[in-house]
Scaffold this active site. Structure first.
Site, PDB file in Angstrom:
ATOM      1  N   LYS A   1       0.866  -1.303  -0.089  1.00 32.47           N
ATOM      2  CA  LYS A   1       0.197  -0.066   0.068  1.00 32.47           C
ATOM      3  C   LYS A   1       0.859   1.277   0.067  1.00 32.47           C
ATOM      4  CE  LYS A   1      -3.983   1.593   2.744  1.00 32.47           C
ATOM      5  NZ  LYS A   1      -4.993   1.245   3.686  1.00 32.47           N
TER       6      LYS A   1
ATOM      7  N   SER B   1      -9.658   1.233   3.058  1.00 31.65           N
ATOM      8  CA  SER B   1      -8.974   2.184   2.176  1.00 31.65           C
ATOM      9  C   SER B   1      -7.546   1.160   1.534  1.00 31.65           C
ATOM     10  CB  SER B   1      -8.430   3.117   2.942  1.00 31.65           C
ATOM     11  OG  SER B   1      -7.342   2.698   3.976  1.00 31.65           O
TER      12      SER B   1
ATOM     13  N   SER C   1      -9.999  -1.196   6.936  1.00 32.44           N
ATOM     14  CA  SER C   1      -9.294  -0.905   5.907  1.00 32.44           C
ATOM     15  C   SER C   1      -8.711  -2.423   5.393  1.00 32.44           C
ATOM     16  CB  SER C   1      -8.429   0.119   5.920  1.00 32.44           C
ATOM     17  OG  SER C   1      -9.057   1.471   5.761  1.00 32.44           O
TER      18      SER C   1
HETATM   19  C1  LIG Z   1      -9.703   1.981  -4.383  1.00 34.12           C
HETATM   20  O1  LIG Z   1      -8.567   2.514  -5.018  1.00 34.12           O
HETATM   21  C2  LIG Z   1      -8.576   3.428  -6.114  1.00 34.12           C
HETATM   22  C3  LIG Z   1      -7.416   4.049  -6.367  1.00 34.12           C
HETATM   23  O2  LIG Z   1      -7.105   4.872  -5.603  1.00 34.12           O
HETATM   24  C4  LIG Z   1      -9.691   4.562  -5.781  1.00 34.12           C
HETATM   25  O3  LIG Z   1      -9.853   5.284  -6.786  1.00 34.12           O
HETATM   26  C5  LIG Z   1     -10.817   3.846  -5.365  1.00 34.12           C
HETATM   27  O4  LIG Z   1     -11.941   4.767  -4.684  1.00 34.12           O
HETATM   28  C6  LIG Z   1     -10.788   2.840  -4.034  1.00 34.12           C
HETATM   29  N1  LIG Z   1     -11.974   2.405  -3.694  1.00 34.12           N
HETATM   30  C7  LIG Z   1     -12.389   2.237  -2.456  1.00 34.12           C
HETATM   31  C8  LIG Z   1     -13.793   1.594  -2.256  1.00 34.12           C
HETATM   32  O5  LIG Z   1     -11.754   2.468  -1.744  1.00 34.12           O
END
Ligand SMILES: *[C@@H]1O[C@H](CO)[C@@H](O)[C@H](O)[C@H]1NC(C)=O
Ligand SMILES: *[C@@H]1O[C@H](CO)[C@@H](O)[C@H](O)[C@H]1NC(C)=O
Ligand SMILES: *[C@@H]1O[C@H](CO)[C@@H](O)[C@H](O)[C@H]1NC(C)=O
Ligand SMILES: *[C@@H]1O[C@H](CO)[C@@H](O)[C@H](O)[C@H]1NC(C)=O
Length: 336
Positions: free
Chosen positions: A114, A195, A219
């Site tokens: 990450k 996240s 997360s």
């Molecule tokens: C997953 O990561 C992408 C890349 O940053 C981001 O655009 C997206 O919103 C993320 N989705 C979630 C649900 O966190």
């Protein structure tokens, strides 16, 4: 690193995790004659290395090819390490020369981190934000040092919900200014959760074999459950947080995101334990590592005789006969 799906019941994540673990353990690809990298676990890859069916270089080239194609849409990967092929060549040479470290389980295995985990190499460490682009970190995160020692190849950095979801309440899950919007590989319009979503998306879509995510509040567990993977959220302090962009020192923890329970335990095995740079927390938590470590609990029949609780009405709109409850019932039959 809070997740927007905080209403998700923790028992359900556990259930989903167990169901995926079970379905993975029965669908081993050992019947194929030609070695297939897609969906291969760390054990499969190590066996292929041993039998000269695969080199780390071929593996890294495969993943870089997949990233080029899939990441255009999925946006799980923020950067690829320009030195990954060099590291792969080195691992192949060491394996050939039978240097002692080349027998380690993670030797020559590519891993994705990450983007809040510091690496002192050509990769940036930004938590998905332009504010930290080109900043120079003083050294590798404690976890990264342990992974390097175990022989792993740092292949790439994963996108995340920017600042691990602590940029703004209005920002969608998985979005970051640098990474764009991450997509759930199973259903592109569905929430991949966050996240650690880049770490999750990339493993689910075979852009890498294993990855590390971080969690303050959901997360790791939320995106692994939404993307059909296995995540382990270690007790705070079990894994060093040194060199990881913090949210809350009382809650932050770093853990594996993988396709199988076995892979997750391999990563756990090398990444936890005392670290001078996160001394207080890692010293305290190290007391709870069982004698002989966690590998001993990897048993094929480990669930035999266990009783599991089933939460039958965990969601809104989960009435009997609803779409959601029918899907749940069909997975429950598989699990049985
Ligand atoms: C997953 O990561 C992408 C890349 O940053 C981001 O655009 C997206 O919103 C993320 N989705 C979630 C649900 O966190
Ligand atoms: C790190 O960021 C700089 C500035 O945008 C960029 O030039 C460089 O290519 C990035 N590194 C990698 C490995 O992508
Ligand atoms: C890691 O694996 C080795 C070898 O199986 C074992 O001795 C050690 O206790 C393990 N450590 C953890 C933390 O599981
Ligand atoms: C829902 O259906 C199951 C069987 O399909 C039944 O066992 C259960 O009691 C039902 N629950 C409710 C709340 O009606």
């Amino acid at each position: 690193m809070s997740s927007s799906a905080s209403m998700l019941n923790p028992q359900i994540s556990l259930l989903l995790l167990i169901s995926f673990a079970l379905s993975l353990s029965v669908s081993q690809s050992s019947t194929y004659h030609v070695f297939a990298i897609k969906e291969a676990s760390v054990v499969d890859l190590q066996n292929a290395f041993k039998q000269n069916q695969l080199t780390s270089r071929q593996l890294v080239e495969f993943y870089i090819g997949e990233i080029r194609i899939l990441n255009l849409v999925l946006r799980g990967v923020i950067e690829v390490n320009p030195d990954a092929l060099y590291q792969a060549n080195l691992a192949d040479q060491q394996r050939k020369a039978k240097v002692p470290g080349s027998l380690y389980r993670l030797h020559g295995i590519p891993i994705l981190l990450k983007d809040n985990i510091a690496t002192k190499d050509k990769l940036n460490t930004t938590a998905g934000s332009f504010a930290l682009l080109k900043s120079i970190v003083p050294w590798n995160a404690g976890m990264v040092m342990k992974l390097r020692k175990a022989g792993a190849i740092i292949l790439e950095k994963a996108s995340l919900s920017e600042w691990a979801n602590f940029r703004s309440l209005a920002v969608p899950n998985g979005w970051s200014a640098r990474g764009g919007q991450g997509k759930n590989p199973y259903v592109l319009s569905a929430d991949p959760c966050g996240s650690s979503n880049g770490s999750t998306i990339s493993v689910a879509a075979n852009m890498v074999v294993v990855s590390l995510g971080s969690e303050t509040d959901g997360s790791i567990l939320c995106p692994t459950s939404f993307n059909g993977l296995v995540g382990i959220k270690p007790t705070v302090g079990l894994a060093s947080r040194a060199g990881v962009i913090p949210v809350s020192p009382r809650q932050d923890t770093i853990g594996p995101i993988c396709r199988t329970v076995t892979d997750a335990v391999y990563i756990l095995n090398v990444t936890i334990g005392f670290d001078y740079y996160d001394a207080q927390a890692t010293k305290e938590a190290s007391k709870y590592i069982p004698r002989g470590g966690y590998m001993q609990f990897l048993k094929v029949d480990g669930l035999k005789g266990k009783r599991l609780g089933i939460v039958r009405n965990p969601f809104f709109n989960f009435a009997n006969g609803s779409d959601l409850s029918q899907v749940f019932e069909s997975h429950f039959q598989t699990l049985k």
